[in-house]
Motif scaffolding. Structure first.
Motif, PDB file in Angstrom:
ATOM      1  N   ASP A  81      -2.610  -0.160 -12.661  1.00  0.00           N
ATOM      2  CA  ASP A  81      -2.323  -1.009 -11.509  1.00  0.00           C
ATOM      3  C   ASP A  81      -2.307  -0.214 -10.207  1.00  0.00           C
ATOM      4  O   ASP A  81      -2.355  -0.807  -9.128  1.00  0.00           O
ATOM      5  CB  ASP A  81      -0.976  -1.722 -11.681  1.00  0.00           C
ATOM      6  N   TYR A  82      -2.237   1.095 -10.294  1.00  0.00           N
ATOM      7  CA  TYR A  82      -2.243   1.931  -9.101  1.00  0.00           C
ATOM      8  C   TYR A  82      -3.666   2.285  -8.648  1.00  0.00           C
ATOM      9  O   TYR A  82      -3.845   2.913  -7.627  1.00  0.00           O
ATOM     10  CB  TYR A  82      -1.478   3.228  -9.353  1.00  0.00           C
ATOM     11  N   TYR A 113      -7.778   1.297  -7.778  1.00  0.00           N
ATOM     12  CA  TYR A 113      -8.769   0.293  -7.428  1.00  0.00           C
ATOM     13  C   TYR A 113     -10.042   0.598  -8.211  1.00  0.00           C
ATOM     14  O   TYR A 113     -10.360   1.761  -8.467  1.00  0.00           O
ATOM     15  CB  TYR A 113      -9.095   0.339  -5.939  1.00  0.00           C
ATOM     16  N   ASN A 147     -13.397   4.534 -12.324  1.00  0.00           N
ATOM     17  CA  ASN A 147     -12.234   5.384 -12.060  1.00  0.00           C
ATOM     18  C   ASN A 147     -11.557   5.753 -13.374  1.00  0.00           C
ATOM     19  O   ASN A 147     -11.267   4.872 -14.182  1.00  0.00           O
ATOM     20  CB  ASN A 147     -11.216   4.615 -11.200  1.00  0.00           C
ATOM     21  N   PHE A 171       0.824  -1.208   0.000  1.00  0.00           N
ATOM     22  CA  PHE A 171       0.000   0.000   0.000  1.00  0.00           C
ATOM     23  C   PHE A 171       0.864   1.266   0.000  1.00  0.00           C
ATOM     24  O   PHE A 171       0.494   2.271  -0.601  1.00  0.00           O
ATOM     25  CB  PHE A 171      -0.969  -0.028   1.181  1.00  0.00           C
ATOM     26  N   THR A 199      -9.598  -3.139 -16.897  1.00  0.00           N
ATOM     27  CA  THR A 199      -9.622  -4.508 -16.400  1.00  0.00           C
ATOM     28  C   THR A 199      -8.693  -5.411 -17.200  1.00  0.00           C
ATOM     29  O   THR A 199      -8.548  -6.573 -16.880  1.00  0.00           O
ATOM     30  CB  THR A 199     -11.042  -5.091 -16.454  1.00  0.00           C
ATOM     31  N   TYR A 239      -8.696   3.455 -14.929  1.00  0.00           N
ATOM     32  CA  TYR A 239      -8.760   2.062 -14.490  1.00  0.00           C
ATOM     33  C   TYR A 239      -9.230   1.194 -15.656  1.00  0.00           C
ATOM     34  O   TYR A 239     -10.205   1.500 -16.322  1.00  0.00           O
ATOM     35  CB  TYR A 239      -9.718   1.892 -13.320  1.00  0.00           C
TER      36      TYR A 239
END
Length: 95
Positions: A72-73, A75, A89, A49, A94, A92
């Protein structure tokens, strides 16, 4: 610095260049703090984290995780909330 001096059994109010973290740039200070946290909290599983929060994952774990991307940073926003908000986000993915 006073905490570091106490740990090395040095006078608390007397600066000592051998243990003090002064005169560092922001990046150098962050690296020093992250390194200390790694040593002190190594079995508490907080390092991941810290690396994510400071965006240091690629430079620290790059040899073990060669395909780190900007997403990857992040969520994901939970599906229900993303549906309510109408978007995920930014950045972001998948894949």
């Amino acid at each position: 610095n006073m905490v570091r001096r106490r740990a090395f059994n040095l006078p608390l109010t007397t600066p000592d260049a051998s243990v003090d973290l002064s005169g560092l740039s922001q990046a150098e200070f962050d690296a020093a703090v992250i390194s200390e946290r790694d040593h002190e909290l190594c079995f508490e599983f907080d390092r991941w984290f810290d690396l994510i929060r400071k965006r240091m994952l690629d430079e620290v774990a790059g040899q073990y995780l060669p395909n780190v991307s900007e997403s990857d940073y992040l969520y994901p926003i939970p599906a229900y909330d993303a549906k309510t908000l109408g978007s995920q986000n930014p950045g972001y993915t998948t894949e």
